[in-house]
Scaffold this active site. Sequence first.
Site, PDB file in Angstrom:
ATOM      1  N   VAL A 195       3.087   2.909  -1.764  1.00 34.78           N
ATOM      2  CA  VAL A 195       2.707   3.787  -2.877  1.00 34.78           C
ATOM      3  C   VAL A 195       1.188   3.950  -2.997  1.00 34.78           C
ATOM      4  O   VAL A 195       0.713   4.803  -3.740  1.00 34.78           O
ATOM      5  CB  VAL A 195       3.252   3.314  -4.253  1.00 34.78           C
ATOM      6  CG1 VAL A 195       4.752   3.304  -4.268  1.00 34.78           C
ATOM      7  CG2 VAL A 195       2.677   1.964  -4.663  1.00 34.78           C
ATOM      8  N   LYS A 196       0.420   3.163  -2.275  1.00 31.84           N
ATOM      9  CA  LYS A 196      -1.040   3.164  -2.418  1.00 31.84           C
ATOM     10  C   LYS A 196      -1.669   4.348  -1.668  1.00 31.84           C
ATOM     11  O   LYS A 196      -0.978   5.035  -0.917  1.00 31.84           O
ATOM     12  CB  LYS A 196      -1.600   1.816  -1.939  1.00 31.84           C
ATOM     13  CG  LYS A 196      -1.009   0.593  -2.661  1.00 31.84           C
ATOM     14  CD  LYS A 196      -1.424   0.483  -4.126  1.00 31.84           C
ATOM     15  CE  LYS A 196      -0.525  -0.432  -4.935  1.00 31.84           C
ATOM     16  NZ  LYS A 196      -0.733  -1.862  -4.735  1.00 31.84           N
TER      17      LYS A 196
END
Length: 400
Positions: A195-196
Amino acid sequence: MGGKLAVFGGKPVRDLFLPYGRQWISKEDKAAVERILDSPYLTTGPAVAGFERKTAACTGAKYAVSFSSGTAALHAACFTAGIREGDEVITSPLTFAASANCILYCGGTPVFVDVDPRTYLITAEHIEAAVTERTKAVIPVDFTGQPADYDAIRKVADKYNLVIIEDAAHALGASYRNEKIGAVSDMTMFSFHPVKPVTTGEGGIITTNDEDWYKKLVQFRTHGITKHAPDYIKERAPWEYEMQFLGFNYRMTDIQAALGESQLDRLDSFTLMREAYADYYNKAFRNIKGVTVPFQEQGGRSSWHLYILKLDKELTDRRKEIFEALVAENIGVNVHYMPVYQHPYYQKHGYDQVCCPTAEKLYQQFLTLPLFPAMGQQDLDDVIEAVRKVLNYYQGGSGS
Ligand SMILES: *Cc1c(COP(=O)(O)O)cnc(C)c1O
């Protein structure tokens, strides 16, 4: 407006669930990984070195050391900063548990200070008020991707001789006073969880300008072993090496590094897209009753990892219903984060008296909306429509 809520059996705004964050893997990314699978090195080979060089170049730092996760990277940074039993390290409660757990790994004591109600970031004033003779370091968190106020934090750090370990898990691509995040603090951690801002599957990195720390970080991720003869404590046979302190196997593979290096090619475009999407949300939500859009401080430029709406009192009381209603509309909302000291582990270990009132209040008010580069225009419009539909219901007479 918008008809019956899906949570009450109405038609959802969209049919396909939209997560709050997700990776974007390209053909080039896949080809880069495949090249490694056909190469002699699956780990600790040229791709790791290449990814580190490129991350250093992207952030303006002299050195970058990759790790198997952002959490491992934070552990290494605390170790390298010399954190040990009896030491205190100041950090934010409004973060993922890893920002504080890394202090515990080294035997240190996390000290949580409250956040600013507008930026949601810890401030130099709160840090200074918590400094004792045992304080060794501070771990500011660039929550949502917005950089903390590093000019002010640096002044406090210099005054009390503290190391600044920046948790920039959200902030790859961000900048502070026109300087890239990564070269601002003594050590900076980035995470490459899917998700980064960019991903390696799992992975993390520390950037630093300090050569001694760089060497220590490299050694820490390989059991504390060095194979560099000039650093040996004794004369050695050619097949020998030295383990000089207790480290870990925290290495990133070349498979991951190749993915990361390829992803970095699109970091600038990813950041611009996130910025444009946040802008689009701001325009849509700025004038909606009952919510506050994210406040941005002048000196920083956010990487927009998270887009958080802050609910007013009336909506806060109904956040659980709002959350469930949006999920039923197939909008993957989320909440970041429960203050770390409220987790049972911390409560059990002496943090049951800790209270950071602003962080606790904000945690009740927050609602994270989906935001990631691979979203399309329709996704953005679906989020806006669903938020309007749901808030309208819970705000007006119809919701009560
Ligand atoms: C993701 C994250 C971490 C940990 O990174 P991992 O790569 O998942 O270990 C640390 N701090 C913050 C704020 C994060 O969001």
